[in-house]
Motif scaffolding. Structure first.
Motif, PDB file in Angstrom:
ATOM      1  N   ALA A   1      -1.824  -6.308  -1.904  1.00  0.00           N
ATOM      2  CA  ALA A   1      -1.899  -7.071  -0.663  1.00  0.00           C
ATOM      3  C   ALA A   1      -3.272  -6.837  -0.059  1.00  0.00           C
ATOM      4  O   ALA A   1      -3.874  -5.764  -0.254  1.00  0.00           O
ATOM      5  CB  ALA A   1      -0.804  -6.669   0.315  1.00  0.00           C
ATOM      6  N   ALA A   2      -3.792  -7.821   0.674  1.00  0.00           N
ATOM      7  CA  ALA A   2      -5.111  -7.678   1.298  1.00  0.00           C
ATOM      8  C   ALA A   2      -5.187  -8.561   2.540  1.00  0.00           C
ATOM      9  O   ALA A   2      -4.654  -9.665   2.556  1.00  0.00           O
ATOM     10  CB  ALA A   2      -6.220  -8.055   0.319  1.00  0.00           C
TER      11      ALA A   2
ATOM     12  N   ALA B   1      -7.267  -3.566   1.726  1.00  0.00           N
ATOM     13  CA  ALA B   1      -6.394  -3.953   0.613  1.00  0.00           C
ATOM     14  C   ALA B   1      -5.572  -2.758   0.162  1.00  0.00           C
ATOM     15  O   ALA B   1      -5.940  -1.601   0.404  1.00  0.00           O
ATOM     16  CB  ALA B   1      -7.213  -4.496  -0.561  1.00  0.00           C
ATOM     17  N   ALA B   2      -4.464  -3.044  -0.499  1.00  0.00           N
ATOM     18  CA  ALA B   2      -3.621  -1.997  -1.074  1.00  0.00           C
ATOM     19  C   ALA B   2      -3.206  -2.397  -2.477  1.00  0.00           C
ATOM     20  O   ALA B   2      -2.891  -3.561  -2.740  1.00  0.00           O
ATOM     21  CB  ALA B   2      -2.389  -1.758  -0.209  1.00  0.00           C
ATOM     22  N   VAL B   3      -3.223  -1.410  -3.362  1.00  0.00           N
ATOM     23  CA  VAL B   3      -2.717  -1.561  -4.728  1.00  0.00           C
ATOM     24  C   VAL B   3      -1.703  -0.440  -4.935  1.00  0.00           C
ATOM     25  O   VAL B   3      -2.005   0.725  -4.659  1.00  0.00           O
ATOM     26  CB  VAL B   3      -3.849  -1.444  -5.771  1.00  0.00           C
TER      27      VAL B   3
ATOM     28  N   ARG C   1       0.746   6.796   4.206  1.00  0.00           N
ATOM     29  CA  ARG C   1       2.030   7.304   3.727  1.00  0.00           C
ATOM     30  C   ARG C   1       3.206   6.778   4.552  1.00  0.00           C
ATOM     31  O   ARG C   1       4.344   6.712   4.084  1.00  0.00           O
ATOM     32  CB  ARG C   1       2.028   8.830   3.761  1.00  0.00           C
ATOM     33  N   CYS C   2       2.932   6.376   5.799  1.00  0.00           N
ATOM     34  CA  CYS C   2       3.999   5.811   6.638  1.00  0.00           C
ATOM     35  C   CYS C   2       4.638   4.605   5.961  1.00  0.00           C
ATOM     36  O   CYS C   2       5.831   4.338   6.148  1.00  0.00           O
ATOM     37  CB  CYS C   2       3.444   5.410   8.005  1.00  0.00           C
ATOM     38  N   ALA C   3       3.870   3.867   5.171  1.00  0.00           N
ATOM     39  CA  ALA C   3       4.430   2.711   4.458  1.00  0.00           C
ATOM     40  C   ALA C   3       5.503   3.142   3.474  1.00  0.00           C
ATOM     41  O   ALA C   3       6.525   2.456   3.313  1.00  0.00           O
ATOM     42  CB  ALA C   3       3.316   1.958   3.734  1.00  0.00           C
ATOM     43  N   TYR C   4       5.275   4.261   2.799  1.00  0.00           N
ATOM     44  CA  TYR C   4       6.286   4.762   1.875  1.00  0.00           C
ATOM     45  C   TYR C   4       7.582   5.067   2.626  1.00  0.00           C
ATOM     46  O   TYR C   4       8.677   4.738   2.158  1.00  0.00           O
ATOM     47  CB  TYR C   4       5.790   6.033   1.178  1.00  0.00           C
ATOM     48  N   ALA C   5       7.443   5.705   3.803  1.00  0.00           N
ATOM     49  CA  ALA C   5       8.623   6.059   4.586  1.00  0.00           C
ATOM     50  C   ALA C   5       9.349   4.824   5.111  1.00  0.00           C
ATOM     51  O   ALA C   5      10.580   4.822   5.223  1.00  0.00           O
ATOM     52  CB  ALA C   5       8.217   6.957   5.754  1.00  0.00           C
ATOM     53  N   ARG C   6       8.600   3.771   5.428  1.00  0.00           N
ATOM     54  CA  ARG C   6       9.228   2.556   5.941  1.00  0.00           C
ATOM     55  C   ARG C   6       9.948   1.769   4.859  1.00  0.00           C
ATOM     56  O   ARG C   6      10.938   1.086   5.139  1.00  0.00           O
ATOM     57  CB  ARG C   6       8.162   1.657   6.582  1.00  0.00           C
ATOM     58  N   CYS C   7       9.452   1.851   3.630  1.00  0.00           N
ATOM     59  CA  CYS C   7       9.946   0.979   2.564  1.00  0.00           C
ATOM     60  C   CYS C   7      10.799   1.682   1.530  1.00  0.00           C
ATOM     61  O   CYS C   7      11.539   1.006   0.798  1.00  0.00           O
ATOM     62  CB  CYS C   7       8.765   0.325   1.842  1.00  0.00           C
ATOM     63  N   ILE C   8      10.681   3.005   1.383  1.00  0.00           N
ATOM     64  CA  ILE C   8      11.349   3.730   0.299  1.00  0.00           C
ATOM     65  C   ILE C   8      12.196   4.847   0.895  1.00  0.00           C
ATOM     66  O   ILE C   8      11.710   5.641   1.700  1.00  0.00           O
ATOM     67  CB  ILE C   8      10.307   4.341  -0.663  1.00  0.00           C
TER      68      ILE C   8
ATOM     69  N   GLU D   1       0.360  -0.905   7.086  1.00  0.00           N
ATOM     70  CA  GLU D   1       0.952  -2.247   7.090  1.00  0.00           C
ATOM     71  C   GLU D   1       0.672  -2.982   5.777  1.00  0.00           C
ATOM     72  O   GLU D   1       1.557  -3.627   5.206  1.00  0.00           O
ATOM     73  CB  GLU D   1       0.395  -3.054   8.265  1.00  0.00           C
ATOM     74  N   VAL D   2      -0.560  -2.887   5.308  1.00  0.00           N
ATOM     75  CA  VAL D   2      -0.922  -3.583   4.075  1.00  0.00           C
ATOM     76  C   VAL D   2      -0.223  -2.944   2.879  1.00  0.00           C
ATOM     77  O   VAL D   2       0.244  -3.640   1.964  1.00  0.00           O
ATOM     78  CB  VAL D   2      -2.458  -3.596   3.896  1.00  0.00           C
ATOM     79  N   MET D   3      -0.123  -1.615   2.868  1.00  0.00           N
ATOM     80  CA  MET D   3       0.585  -0.944   1.781  1.00  0.00           C
ATOM     81  C   MET D   3       2.055  -1.355   1.763  1.00  0.00           C
ATOM     82  O   MET D   3       2.636  -1.574   0.679  1.00  0.00           O
ATOM     83  CB  MET D   3       0.452   0.567   1.922  1.00  0.00           C
ATOM     84  N   ALA D   4       2.683  -1.478   2.930  1.00  0.00           N
ATOM     85  CA  ALA D   4       4.077  -1.900   2.984  1.00  0.00           C
ATOM     86  C   ALA D   4       4.257  -3.279   2.365  1.00  0.00           C
ATOM     87  O   ALA D   4       5.224  -3.541   1.642  1.00  0.00           O
ATOM     88  CB  ALA D   4       4.580  -1.889   4.428  1.00  0.00           C
ATOM     89  N   GLN D   5       3.307  -4.167   2.623  1.00  0.00           N
ATOM     90  CA  GLN D   5       3.381  -5.502   2.030  1.00  0.00           C
ATOM     91  C   GLN D   5       3.171  -5.452   0.522  1.00  0.00           C
ATOM     92  O   GLN D   5       3.839  -6.172  -0.230  1.00  0.00           O
ATOM     93  CB  GLN D   5       2.338  -6.425   2.666  1.00  0.00           C
TER      94      GLN D   5
END
Length: 321
Positions: free
Chosen positions: A171-172, A181-183, A257-264, A297-301
């Motif tokens: 996502a970017a 961007a995030a990969v 890392r917050c994206a990991y906690a929100r999504c996983i 936010e981008v990592m979550a997407q």
């Protein structure tokens, strides 16, 4: 009206992405190559990472530009892929000049995908070299079952027969001149959710695979010590044209890392090797709090995109279990 604009990761001028995939063995390699080098930080939250040269991302080590980040399958065996990346970079006269030789600076993290596909097929130096060669040709923005995401799965608390296919996500976005961007390679023991509405989009299946089980509730059954190693780890990187020091990039990685906690959920267990790199490849002056918040936010997407672009029919999935 949103201040953010969704963009293609191909718009990043100091980033190239290449992949090598082995679909027979269900494993692969993804290389993030930085033509002008990058400052890099790292956050490791899982208890079992397979990694190489991550001390280069520490603020207390020499502040030399990183040439590439390698993401791969193969668990610790997959670390061999970086040898091929280094060899190819050296052949292109890229690396830190020690006086006697050029030494490319390459960091790597691996997922455990040996329980999906053929466990004897692991990323090799040849695959690393091929992925790096592809990166020199430009950015391959494909997602799903490609590169390091080829053998990625999720929802593995009860083994592979109740898990689901996952893969590589990208996502970017931009905010004016600022880009983020995030990969990510999503290979979690836990379930995957859309953080905007709480909907479960992938994870632990019932034995008949007709419905979901709740991985957290199932985990609560393990009141006594229990070996939960079933082959996990979510690895990824956020890349920005914002100008940040290594210390700041370590903070941005930890905020991501917050994206990991929100999504996983569950996440960052001792059965995971969850790791995130943060790379600065530009000179835009940006507030670190804004950058770190946006990175999450981008990592979550990117995590959502990994799931949505990698799903395959059960009959095809179960062939490799």
């Amino acid at each position: 009206m949103s201040l953010l604009k969704e963009i293609s990761i191909t718009e990043f001028t100091n980033l190239r992405i290449g992949h090598a995939s082995n679909h027979d063995g269900q494993t692969g390699v993804t290389v993030l190559y930085f033509p002008q080098g990058a400052k890099v930080g790292c956050d490791i939250s899982g208890g079992g990472p397979a990694s190489r040269e991550t001390p280069l991302t520490s603020p207390v080590t020499a502040d030399n530009p990183i040439n590439a980040i390698v993401l791969s399958g193969g668990s610790a065996y997959g670390l061999a892929a970086a040898d091929g990346v280094m060899n190819y970079l050296e052949s292109q006269n890229i690396g830190y000049n020690t006086g006697a030789a050029l030494v490319p600076l390459v960091c790597q993290s691996c997922i455990y995908d040996l329980s999906y596909g053929n466990p004897k097929v692991r990323p090799t130096a040849k695959m690393g070299e091929e992925a790096c060669r592809q990166a020199f040709s430009g950015t391959d923005a494909r997602t799903g079952n490609i590169g390091a995401g080829t053998g990625a799965t999720v929802g593995k608390l009860y083994g592979m027969k109740q898990s689901m296919k996952s893969g590589l996500g990208i996502a970017a976005v931009s905010a004016g001149d600022f880009q983020m961007a995030a990969v990510v390679i999503v290979n979690a023991i836990g379930d995957i959710f859309n953080p905007k509405n709480g909907q479960k989009i992938a994870g632990l299946k019932t034995p008949d695979r007709k419905d979901f089980l709740d991985s957290v509730q199932e985990l609560y059954r393990f009141m006594t010590p229990h070996d939960q190693f079933t082959g996990n780890t979510t690895i990824g990187a956020v890349i920005t044209n914002g100008a940040f020091s290594k210390a700041e990039l370590n903070k941005i990685a930890s905020m991501t890392r917050c994206a990991y906690a929100r999504c996983i959920n569950p996440v960052a267990t001792m059965a995971d090797g969850d790791s995130i790199y943060a790379a600065s490849i530009g000179d835009i002056s940006v507030d670190i709090n804004m950058a770190g918040t946006l990175a999450a936010e981008v990592m979550a997407q990117a995590i959502q995109n990994a799931i949505h672009t990698s799903q395959i029919p059960d009959e095809e999935f179960l062939k490799y279990v």
